[in-house]
Design a protein around this motif. Structure first.
Motif, PDB file in Angstrom:
ATOM      1  N   HIS A   1       0.818  -1.212   0.000  1.00  0.00           N
ATOM      2  CA  HIS A   1       0.000   0.000   0.000  1.00  0.00           C
ATOM      3  C   HIS A   1       0.860   1.273   0.000  1.00  0.00           C
ATOM      4  O   HIS A   1       0.350   2.366   0.279  1.00  0.00           O
ATOM      5  CB  HIS A   1      -0.936  -0.001   1.221  1.00  0.00           C
ATOM      6  N   SER A   2       2.138   1.112  -0.330  1.00  0.00           N
ATOM      7  CA  SER A   2       3.050   2.257  -0.391  1.00  0.00           C
ATOM      8  C   SER A   2       3.281   2.652  -1.851  1.00  0.00           C
ATOM      9  O   SER A   2       2.861   1.946  -2.769  1.00  0.00           O
ATOM     10  CB  SER A   2       4.393   1.879   0.261  1.00  0.00           C
ATOM     11  N   PRO A   3       3.951   3.772  -2.094  1.00  0.00           N
ATOM     12  CA  PRO A   3       4.266   4.163  -3.480  1.00  0.00           C
ATOM     13  C   PRO A   3       5.328   3.279  -4.137  1.00  0.00           C
ATOM     14  O   PRO A   3       5.561   3.388  -5.338  1.00  0.00           O
ATOM     15  CB  PRO A   3       4.792   5.606  -3.320  1.00  0.00           C
ATOM     16  N   LEU A   4       5.965   2.415  -3.368  1.00  0.00           N
ATOM     17  CA  LEU A   4       7.028   1.567  -3.914  1.00  0.00           C
ATOM     18  C   LEU A   4       6.458   0.567  -4.919  1.00  0.00           C
ATOM     19  O   LEU A   4       5.350   0.055  -4.751  1.00  0.00           O
ATOM     20  CB  LEU A   4       7.741   0.819  -2.788  1.00  0.00           C
ATOM     21  N   LEU A   5       7.243   0.276  -5.948  1.00  0.00           N
ATOM     22  CA  LEU A   5       6.850  -0.706  -6.973  1.00  0.00           C
ATOM     23  C   LEU A   5       7.949  -1.753  -7.115  1.00  0.00           C
ATOM     24  O   LEU A   5       8.709  -1.762  -8.091  1.00  0.00           O
ATOM     25  CB  LEU A   5       6.612  -0.004  -8.318  1.00  0.00           C
ATOM     26  N   PRO A   6       8.077  -2.654  -6.144  1.00  0.00           N
ATOM     27  CA  PRO A   6       9.125  -3.677  -6.220  1.00  0.00           C
ATOM     28  C   PRO A   6       8.878  -4.651  -7.364  1.00  0.00           C
ATOM     29  O   PRO A   6       7.739  -4.869  -7.778  1.00  0.00           O
ATOM     30  CB  PRO A   6       9.029  -4.377  -4.863  1.00  0.00           C
ATOM     31  N   ALA A   7       9.956  -5.234  -7.871  1.00  0.00           N
ATOM     32  CA  ALA A   7       9.837  -6.238  -8.935  1.00  0.00           C
ATOM     33  C   ALA A   7       9.309  -7.549  -8.392  1.00  0.00           C
ATOM     34  O   ALA A   7       8.691  -8.331  -9.123  1.00  0.00           O
ATOM     35  CB  ALA A   7      11.190  -6.448  -9.610  1.00  0.00           C
ATOM     36  N   ALA A   8       9.549  -7.824  -7.114  1.00  0.00           N
ATOM     37  CA  ALA A   8       9.043  -9.055  -6.487  1.00  0.00           C
ATOM     38  C   ALA A   8       9.086  -8.893  -4.976  1.00  0.00           C
ATOM     39  O   ALA A   8       9.966  -8.214  -4.438  1.00  0.00           O
ATOM     40  CB  ALA A   8       9.876 -10.267  -6.898  1.00  0.00           C
ATOM     41  N   VAL A   9       8.120  -9.517  -4.310  1.00  0.00           N
ATOM     42  CA  VAL A   9       8.097  -9.581  -2.845  1.00  0.00           C
ATOM     43  C   VAL A   9       7.763 -11.023  -2.477  1.00  0.00           C
ATOM     44  O   VAL A   9       6.686 -11.517  -2.802  1.00  0.00           O
ATOM     45  CB  VAL A   9       7.056  -8.629  -2.230  1.00  0.00           C
TER      46      VAL A   9
ATOM     47  N   MET B   1      10.966   1.232   6.419  1.00  0.00           N
ATOM     48  CA  MET B   1       9.676   0.656   6.794  1.00  0.00           C
ATOM     49  C   MET B   1       9.886  -0.561   7.693  1.00  0.00           C
ATOM     50  O   MET B   1       9.180  -0.749   8.694  1.00  0.00           O
ATOM     51  CB  MET B   1       8.891   0.265   5.548  1.00  0.00           C
ATOM     52  N   ALA B   2      10.860  -1.403   7.344  1.00  0.00           N
ATOM     53  CA  ALA B   2      11.139  -2.594   8.156  1.00  0.00           C
ATOM     54  C   ALA B   2      11.557  -2.199   9.565  1.00  0.00           C
ATOM     55  O   ALA B   2      11.114  -2.805  10.557  1.00  0.00           O
ATOM     56  CB  ALA B   2      12.232  -3.422   7.490  1.00  0.00           C
ATOM     57  N   GLU B   3      12.392  -1.185   9.672  1.00  0.00           N
ATOM     58  CA  GLU B   3      12.859  -0.756  10.993  1.00  0.00           C
ATOM     59  C   GLU B   3      11.719  -0.201  11.832  1.00  0.00           C
ATOM     60  O   GLU B   3      11.717  -0.347  13.062  1.00  0.00           O
ATOM     61  CB  GLU B   3      13.977   0.272  10.816  1.00  0.00           C
ATOM     62  N   ARG B   4      10.731   0.447  11.199  1.00  0.00           N
ATOM     63  CA  ARG B   4       9.579   0.957  11.954  1.00  0.00           C
ATOM     64  C   ARG B   4       8.759  -0.183  12.563  1.00  0.00           C
ATOM     65  O   ARG B   4       8.057  -0.003  13.554  1.00  0.00           O
ATOM     66  CB  ARG B   4       8.704   1.822  11.045  1.00  0.00           C
ATOM     67  N   PHE B   5       8.856  -1.364  11.926  1.00  0.00           N
ATOM     68  CA  PHE B   5       8.166  -2.545  12.465  1.00  0.00           C
ATOM     69  C   PHE B   5       9.064  -3.331  13.419  1.00  0.00           C
ATOM     70  O   PHE B   5       8.709  -4.426  13.858  1.00  0.00           O
ATOM     71  CB  PHE B   5       7.713  -3.459  11.321  1.00  0.00           C
ATOM     72  N   GLY B   6      10.242  -2.783  13.713  1.00  0.00           N
ATOM     73  CA  GLY B   6      11.158  -3.445  14.629  1.00  0.00           C
ATOM     74  C   GLY B   6      11.854  -4.647  14.025  1.00  0.00           C
ATOM     75  O   GLY B   6      12.237  -5.582  14.744  1.00  0.00           O
ATOM     76  N   LEU B   7      12.043  -4.638  12.702  1.00  0.00           N
ATOM     77  CA  LEU B   7      12.646  -5.771  11.997  1.00  0.00           C
ATOM     78  C   LEU B   7      14.050  -5.427  11.517  1.00  0.00           C
ATOM     79  O   LEU B   7      14.361  -4.267  11.226  1.00  0.00           O
ATOM     80  CB  LEU B   7      11.778  -6.160  10.794  1.00  0.00           C
ATOM     81  N   THR B   8      14.900  -6.437  11.417  1.00  0.00           N
ATOM     82  CA  THR B   8      16.252  -6.240  10.904  1.00  0.00           C
ATOM     83  C   THR B   8      16.269  -6.502   9.409  1.00  0.00           C
ATOM     84  O   THR B   8      15.538  -7.367   8.907  1.00  0.00           O
ATOM     85  CB  THR B   8      17.248  -7.182  11.594  1.00  0.00           C
ATOM     86  N   ALA B   9      17.096  -5.747   8.679  1.00  0.00           N
ATOM     87  CA  ALA B   9      17.134  -5.880   7.221  1.00  0.00           C
ATOM     88  C   ALA B   9      18.546  -5.656   6.706  1.00  0.00           C
ATOM     89  O   ALA B   9      19.325  -4.884   7.279  1.00  0.00           O
ATOM     90  CB  ALA B   9      16.177  -4.875   6.585  1.00  0.00           C
TER      91      ALA B   9
END
Length: 435
Positions: free
Chosen positions: A238-246, A287-295
């Protein structure tokens, strides 16, 4: 079959030449399908020879199975005994490349790797990412309609094919679509043959859409709990990002891909202009860090190696692999549900395309893994989706329809099969309910 094997071999040899027909034991063994050897192997080197071979086989009422590199030979129901394996690997020319219109017309036997090398000379590529891309042929990719993790970004195989030539069981040659993107008035017959597994006709040539080679590409890997990753996936969608795959991987899948299997992982792939890729990586990581996730992010060799593992996952040999399709919004729920099932202590490996609602579920070739199939069929039906047994050793396909529940359009499918292949000679038994 009306003729014996020697008689049919003589007719094929007279029409195609001795170099194109073989009953040699080693050649037949190289073309085994579901444990069965064909009586003859026919390897035409031109479209006219394919038509001639099919005409002679039709007159003899000999069954025919088209073959490429064999990377997807395990897809579909167990094929019935085959008289002739039609090897298309000698049809490997690039007929035309139109860089200005981003299209290419190629013969069915060319490998994807070879095509990519030729298109790269004009800084273009074919946006397919099927299993075992280094060996897969274009004809095989189209006939099986195997889509990879970038389907939502570039389109499915069915979207990318705009024209083709097909030889019907009678030996009649037909064309569908054309060589430009906007070319269809009326029924788009290409859609009929894509994914038909060679049961309606033999694809000899396809015209496909190409894309510009991305300037840069990178992957962000996020580790954490399934619930947190599901929330992050929803936020990215639901973000403006357009990844090639998730793609979401459970710990079992991470272990099979030689990745950190201590936790769940989410892979976000970005490609395009270098500036765009950089922004995707920064924003997705924030975004990942806001959810408390490591990346962590990586590119080049590690990026390619990781996605090759994802692409090959659906057709890993010696295992049972299921494909579950559900509405995209229910992907996370599907993962949680499958993880909660207790089937003889089995914890299957799951790789989920979060952008397309496609889950690949893999387990050992065992009764416990096979018991997942009816549960997946029921779950898919409840969610307006469907489940198939995508790949399995021959012994697991003998007593089950790998396509799951018969589709509502089954009677129409039977009529189409009867129209295109009235005697049931092409890849007999391989499609839905043995079509």
């Amino acid at each position: 079959m009306k003729l014996d094997v020697d008689q049919l071999a003589q007719k094929l040899t007279a029409e195609l030449g001795g170099h194109a027909v073989s009953s040699d034991a080693s050649m037949r063994a190289a073309h085994i399908i579901d444990g069965r050897q064909p009586a003859l192997v026919c390897a035409p080197q031109a479209e006219k020879q394919v038509a001639a071979a099919l005409r002679l086989c039709a007159e003899a009422e000999a069954t025919v199975a088209p073959c490429g590199a064999g990377t997807a030979i395990s897809v579909g129901n167990a094929v019935l005994p085959v008289d002739v394996a039609l090897d298309l690997n000698r049809l490997h020319r690039v007929v035309e490349h139109d860089p200005a219109n981003l299209t290419a017309t190629v013969e069915a036997g060319i490998t994807l790797t070879r095509l990519q090398e030729l298109l790269a000379q004009q800084k273009q590529f074919a946006p397919f990412d099927p299993p075992h891309a280094e060996r897969a042929t274009i004809g095989g990719i189209v006939a099986t309609n195997l889509n990879g993790p970038r389907r939502s970004h570039y389109g499915s195989v069915r979207d990318l094919i705009i024209g083709m030539k097909v030889i019907l069981a009678s030996g009649t040659s037909i064309k569908a679509g054309g060589k430009v993107v906007k070319n269809v008035a009326g029924y788009d017959m290409c859609k009929l043959f894509v994914g038909s597994l060679g049961t309606l006709g033999i694809i000899t040539q396809v015209t496909l859409r190409a894309s510009p080679v991305p300037e840069a590409a990178a992957t962000l890997i996020v580790s954490g709990t399934a619930a947190r990753l599901a929330d992050l996936t929803h936020a990215i969608g639901h973000s403006p990002l357009l990844p090639a795959a998730v793609v979401i991987l459970n710990p079992s899948a991470c272990g099979q891909l030689n990745f950190d299997d201590a936790d769940w992982n989410l892979a976000v792939r970005s490609e395009g202009f270098a500036e765009t890729v950089g922004r995707h990586m920064r924003d997705a990581k924030a975004m990942a860090e806001r959810f408390g996730l490591t990346a962590e992010s990586f590119e080049d060799h590690l990026h390619r190696q990781f996605w090759a593992g994802i692409e090959n996952f659906p057709l890993s040999s010696g295992r049972l692999v299921f494909r579950l399709m559900v509405p995209r919004a229910t992907t996370a729920d599907a993962i949680r549900t499958i993880e909660s099932w207790q089937v003889d202590g089995l914890r299957p490996a799951i790789v989920a395309d979060a952008m397309a609602g496609t889950l690949w579920i893999a387990g050992p070739a065992s009764a416990a893994a096979a018991n997942l199939f009816p549960k997946l069929i029921a779950y898919g039906h409840e969610r307006r989706g469907h489940a198939v047994m995508l790949a399995a050793p021959f012994e697991f396909k003998q007593s089950v329809d790998v396509w799951g529940s018969p589709p509502p359009a089954l009677e129409l499918m039977r009529k189409i099969k009867k129209q295109f292949d009235p005697h049931g000679l092409l890849n007999p038994g391989r499609y839905v309910v043995g079509i």
